[in-house]
Every structure is written in C-alpha cells, then in structure tokens.
Design an enzyme around this catalytic site. Structure first.
Site, short mmCIF file in Angstrom:
data_model
loop_
_atom_site.label_atom_id
_atom_site.label_comp_id
_atom_site.label_asym_id
_atom_site.label_seq_id
_atom_site.Cartn_x
_atom_site.Cartn_y
_atom_site.Cartn_z
N LEU A 202 2.04 -61.06 24.68
CA LEU A 202 3.09 -60.77 25.20
C LEU A 202 3.46 -60.21 25.49
O LEU A 202 3.33 -58.41 25.08
CB LEU A 202 4.28 -60.94 23.71
CG LEU A 202 4.13 -62.72 23.00
CD1 LEU A 202 4.74 -62.74 22.09
CD2 LEU A 202 4.33 -63.88 24.10
N GLU A 203 4.15 -59.20 27.14
CA GLU A 203 4.78 -58.23 27.20
C GLU A 203 5.32 -57.74 27.23
O GLU A 203 7.14 -58.84 27.15
CB GLU A 203 4.56 -58.23 29.03
CG GLU A 203 2.91 -58.53 29.35
CD GLU A 203 2.28 -57.11 29.10
OE1 GLU A 203 2.10 -56.34 28.84
OE2 GLU A 203 0.87 -57.78 29.00
N ARG A 204 6.20 -55.94 26.70
CA ARG A 204 6.92 -56.34 26.09
C ARG A 204 8.53 -55.50 26.91
O ARG A 204 9.30 -55.22 27.00
CB ARG A 204 7.12 -55.15 25.30
CG ARG A 204 6.87 -55.07 23.39
CD ARG A 204 7.01 -54.05 22.57
NE ARG A 204 5.72 -54.42 21.74
CZ ARG A 204 5.23 -53.41 20.95
NH1 ARG A 204 4.31 -52.86 22.35
NH2 ARG A 204 3.97 -54.05 20.44
N SER B 202 1.78 -55.88 24.08
CA SER B 202 1.30 -55.47 24.98
C SER B 202 2.69 -54.29 25.71
O SER B 202 3.27 -55.06 25.90
CB SER B 202 0.38 -55.71 26.18
OG SER B 202 0.11 -54.88 27.33
#
Length: 214
Positions: free
Chosen positions: A83-85, A140
């Site tokens: 999961l990209e922040r 990430s």
C-alpha cells in the site's frame, strides 16, 4: 435505502517484461468477487502512457463521481501486496510504452512535491494482516517514479487525497491472480470502513457544535 458507494479500481496494461500485467489480472478477479451489495464497482485498464493517463484521469473522476479511486500496479521488486502512502510530483525520466517522457519531468506544474492519501495505510495494512487471509500486506512511501507514481499523484491531486495505490507482485511470485484479487477485496473493504469512520466522526462533530448553541 442508502445510495450505493461508487468505487473506481484501475489496473495497467502490459509493459516491458510484464507481458501479462498482474495488476489488471488482480482487478479482473476483484470484479468477479465484487465488494458487496452496497458498492458499485467500476474497473478500467490504464495505458502505460503519461499523456493517456493525464487525459483519462480527469474524466474518470468527473464521470463516475467516486467516493474513492484505487489504482493497482505491478512491481517487479514486490513480494507482498504493498500500500503506497503518497504520490510524488517530480522525477519522471523513464520513457513510457510510446517512448514518451514529460518534458517537465513532473505530474502537475507547480504542484506540491508529495501528496498523501487521506487513508491511513498503516492501519489498513495491520487490519488485513491481522485478518489472516494468507497474503502479506506492507506499506511504502515510494511508488517508483514511473506510470504508477504518476497516476497516483495525478489522482490524489484530482480527488483531494481520496485515492489509493496498491502495488502487487508479478503473477506466481508468490501469489496467483485469484490470491491478488482476494487481497484487493480485503484491502479495499478496510479502506471503505476507514472512510465511513471519518465521515461519521465529522457528522458527530457537527452535531456537537449545533448542540453547543443555547
């Protein structure tokens, strides 16, 4: 009866060594599984082209008026569902499927360097891992400065943070398309719970303020 939530989920077409793009396979599996009766799910395959993405995203937001847009992309380096922040504005020097690269090397001229999703990815990650679905989820801060990051930043900009990006590994490294579809379903259901929670908190704040008045 409450109106259905509209959710848009996108995957990408093949590119480079990814002759089958696991992100689109995963999104098609998610479409088969669905997100429950209360959710109207719209899926779309994105081209791996900067100019096409820039053209497509505004209409995707405008025509669907979604509560949330979730983009899914493949990462050859990933071994977990990631999961990209946040999305990044600058540093786009890698040519796309049309051998094109933005002259400005950025997504939005004069935009902020980084835009974060309004969703707390660490909470979502923990909840899905705690649920024990047999697929590992991580978070990430670097979506890779290619079409994934470019799409994410542009969508965060258009949707005022109501977007998410999920990186998936290539097929069978280690998960099947069906596994990735299940992982997307679990992740997006947690995202929707968080969004609902923030709405109800805002509503409660509103009622508190109004009851403060004599």
């Amino acid at each position: 009866m409450a109106s259905k939530k509209k959710i848009v989920v996108t995957g990408f077409e093949p590119f480079a060594e990814h002759t089958v793009n696991s992100s689109w396979v995963a999104v098609q599996e998610l479409e088969r599984l669905g997100l429950g009766e209360a959710v109207d799910l719209y899926v779309c395959e994105m081209p791996v082209e900067y100019q096409a993405v820039k053209r497509l995203l505004p209409s995707l937001w405008k025509e669907n008026q979604p509560q949330l847009v979730v983009h899914v992309g493949v990462s050859g380096l990933a071994t977990t569902v990631t999961l990209e922040r946040c999305g990044h504005n600058k540093g786009y020097t890698r040519p796309d499927n049309c051998s094109f690269c933005p002259a400005s090397q950025c997504c939005v001229e004069n935009g902020p360097d980084c835009i974060k999703s309004i969703l707390d990815m660490d909470t979502i990650c923990k909840r899905v891992n705690d649920a024990g679905i047999g697929i590992t989820v991580s978070t990430s801060e670097d979506a890779g400065r290619y079409l994934c990051d470019y799409t994410y930043y542009t969508s965060l900009h258009l949707g005022k943070g109501r977007a998410a990006f999920v990186h998936v590994p290539p097929l069978a490294k280690p998960y099947s398309g069906k596994d990735l579809g299940r992982a997307l379903q679990a992740v997006i259901q947690e995202m929707l719970k968080l969004l609902e929670g923030s709405h109800s908190e805002e509503a409660q704040k509103g009622t508190k303020h109004s009851s403060d008045n004599p």
